[in-house]
Scaffold this active site. Structure first.
Site, PDB file in Angstrom:
ATOM      1  CE  LYS A  45      -3.329   2.905   0.552  1.00  0.00           C
ATOM      2  NZ  LYS A  45      -4.255   3.174  -0.582  1.00  0.00           N
ATOM      3  CB  THR A  46       0.641   4.583  -1.559  1.00  0.00           C
ATOM      4  OG1 THR A  46       0.494   4.152  -2.907  1.00  0.00           O
ATOM      5  CG2 THR A  46       1.446   5.875  -1.530  1.00  0.00           C
ATOM      6  CB  CYS A 131      -3.280   9.288  -4.369  1.00  0.00           C
ATOM      7  SG  CYS A 131      -4.726   9.062  -3.281  1.00  0.00           S
ATOM      8  N   GLY A 248      -5.104  -2.080 -14.638  1.00  0.00           N
ATOM      9  CA  GLY A 248      -6.423  -1.529 -14.966  1.00  0.00           C
ATOM     10  C   GLY A 248      -7.237  -2.479 -15.808  1.00  0.00           C
ATOM     11  N   GLY A 270      -6.021  -5.242  -9.518  1.00  0.00           N
ATOM     12  CA  GLY A 270      -6.580  -4.547  -8.362  1.00  0.00           C
ATOM     13  C   GLY A 270      -7.981  -5.023  -8.028  1.00  0.00           C
ATOM     14  CB  THR A 271     -11.278  -4.030  -9.377  1.00  0.00           C
ATOM     15  OG1 THR A 271     -11.057  -2.617  -9.262  1.00  0.00           O
ATOM     16  CG2 THR A 271     -12.732  -4.333  -9.128  1.00  0.00           C
TER      17      THR A 271
HETATM   18  O1  LIG Z   1      -3.332   6.130  -5.516  1.00  0.00           O
HETATM   19  C1  LIG Z   1      -4.421   5.774  -5.067  1.00  0.00           C
HETATM   20  N1  LIG Z   1      -5.385   5.398  -5.906  1.00  0.00           N
HETATM   21  C2  LIG Z   1      -6.623   5.075  -5.493  1.00  0.00           C
HETATM   22  O2  LIG Z   1      -7.496   4.789  -6.330  1.00  0.00           O
HETATM   23  N2  LIG Z   1      -6.888   5.064  -4.153  1.00  0.00           N
HETATM   24  C3  LIG Z   1      -5.846   5.155  -3.214  1.00  0.00           C
HETATM   25  C4  LIG Z   1      -6.262   5.853  -1.938  1.00  0.00           C
HETATM   26  O3  LIG Z   1      -7.276   6.591  -1.949  1.00  0.00           O
HETATM   27  O4  LIG Z   1      -5.532   5.659  -0.966  1.00  0.00           O
HETATM   28  N3  LIG Z   1      -4.656   5.755  -3.728  1.00  0.00           N
END
Ligand SMILES: O=C1NC(=O)NC(C(=O)O)N1
Length: 311
Positions: A45-46, A131, A248, A270-271
């Site tokens: 996660k970022t 983000c 994507g 992702g999804t």
């Molecule tokens: O880079 C992001 N992309 C997203 O779609 N959501 C997350 C977030 O909202 O943390 N961050």
């Protein structure tokens, strides 16, 4: 059996599929599950410098054709992910993993990257320039001047392999302008795309998520044409030393095949991962291998970037 192995920045991966930042990667338990699945790697996660709670819930929804989210960068903070990665690279030195990060300001971004630079981290860094969900914060990579300035400052001190997570662009001139910037720097990869920012999903008469009156990043089937276009546009324009990660709209092996055909060297999920769990990696891999076998492709390089035009 066709091989779905790949390489990014000289690092070998036994599979070209991995998670997209934000999905199945918030905690060490989640990261270990992805690591131990059929995925070739994971990205965290970022991470921001300090832990963040993120936006009020509900802030993520799976919907029939994809997902909408306005998480707001909730995460455990840089130290949590960096310490885990430093331990992991000692336990599994033959594998390579990704650390996603961004500061809440340019100064914080430099603080974070300096900490990574001074650490013993040997993996790949993904700087999240896209983000869309922190109220008041624009998607950095839509501001070309700020992006160029930031990257110039970063590469004055950062020498570990680094790539950037990009928002989708929707204008050919923007592809040209963005690629011209990235070609100036020793970037190892661009990851196209982050969610399509600030979509709106309505259920009956109400929005689906609380933050920003329901505006959130869109993922899933909705975004594959945009993702493929961004993958291919940058593949066409970037110095070949800058590789493409495609993200994507990946539900099936066919979707992964298309990302690679458009130029991707790695494909992030992702999804679909959020909906299906880590078993999606083995399923998508088998589907991709079946397509490759049908077409007589032995490796990704047999078809990567070889999208055909109509002349
Ligand atoms: O880079 C992001 N992309 C997203 O779609 N959501 C997350 C977030 O909202 O943390 N961050």
């Amino acid at each position: 059996m066709p091989s779905t192995q790949t390489q990014i920045a000289g690092f070998q991966f036994n599979n070209c599929l991995m998670n997209a930042a934000g999905v199945a990667c918030m905690t060490i338990a989640e990261l270990e599950e992805v690591k131990n699945s059929a995925a070739g790697s994971f990205v965290t996660k970022t991470a921001t410098l300090e832990p963040r709670a993120g936006n009020p819930e509900p802030r993520y929804r799976d919907v029939p054709l994809g997902s909408i989210n306005s998480m707001g960068l909730p995460n455990q903070g840089l130290a949590y992910y960096l310490n885990y990665l430093l331990d992991l690279q000692n336990r599994e030195p033959e594998r390579t993993f990704f650390l996603s990060l961004v500061g809440m300001s340019p100064d914080e971004t430099h603080t974070i990257l300096r900490q990574v630079q001074e650490s013993g981290f040997t993996g790949l860094t993904e700087l999240n320039l896209s983000c869309p969900n922190v109220p008041g914060k624009p998607q950095i990579a839509y501001d070309f001047e700020t992006t160029e300035k930031l990257l110039g400052e970063v590469f004055a001190y950062f020498s570990k392999p680094l790539g950037v997570k990009l928002p989708p662009y929707f204008d050919i001139v923007h592809f040209d302008q963005a690629a011209a910037i990235f070609n100036k720097f020793p970037i190892k990869f661009v990851n196209c795309v982050n969610s399509i920012g600030n979509g709106l999903y309505v259920e009956d008469e109400t929005v689906a998520i609380r933050p920003k009156n329901g505006f959130g990043g869109i993922g899933g089937e909705y975004i594959k044409p945009t993702a493929l276009a961004n993958v291919h546009a940058f593949y066409q324009r970037l110095n070949p030393a800058i590789q493409i990660i495609g993200t994507g709209g990946v539900l099936t092996g066919r979707d992964a095949f298309e990302h690679i055909l458009c130029g991707a060297s790695m494909v992030q999920v992702g999804t679909t991962l959020h909906k299906e769990g880590v078993s999606a990696f083995a399923r998508i891999t088998e589907e991709l291998q079946a397509i490759m076998a049908e077409k007589g492709y032995e490796t990704l390089e047999d078809f990567r970037g070889k999208l055909k035009y109509l002349g």
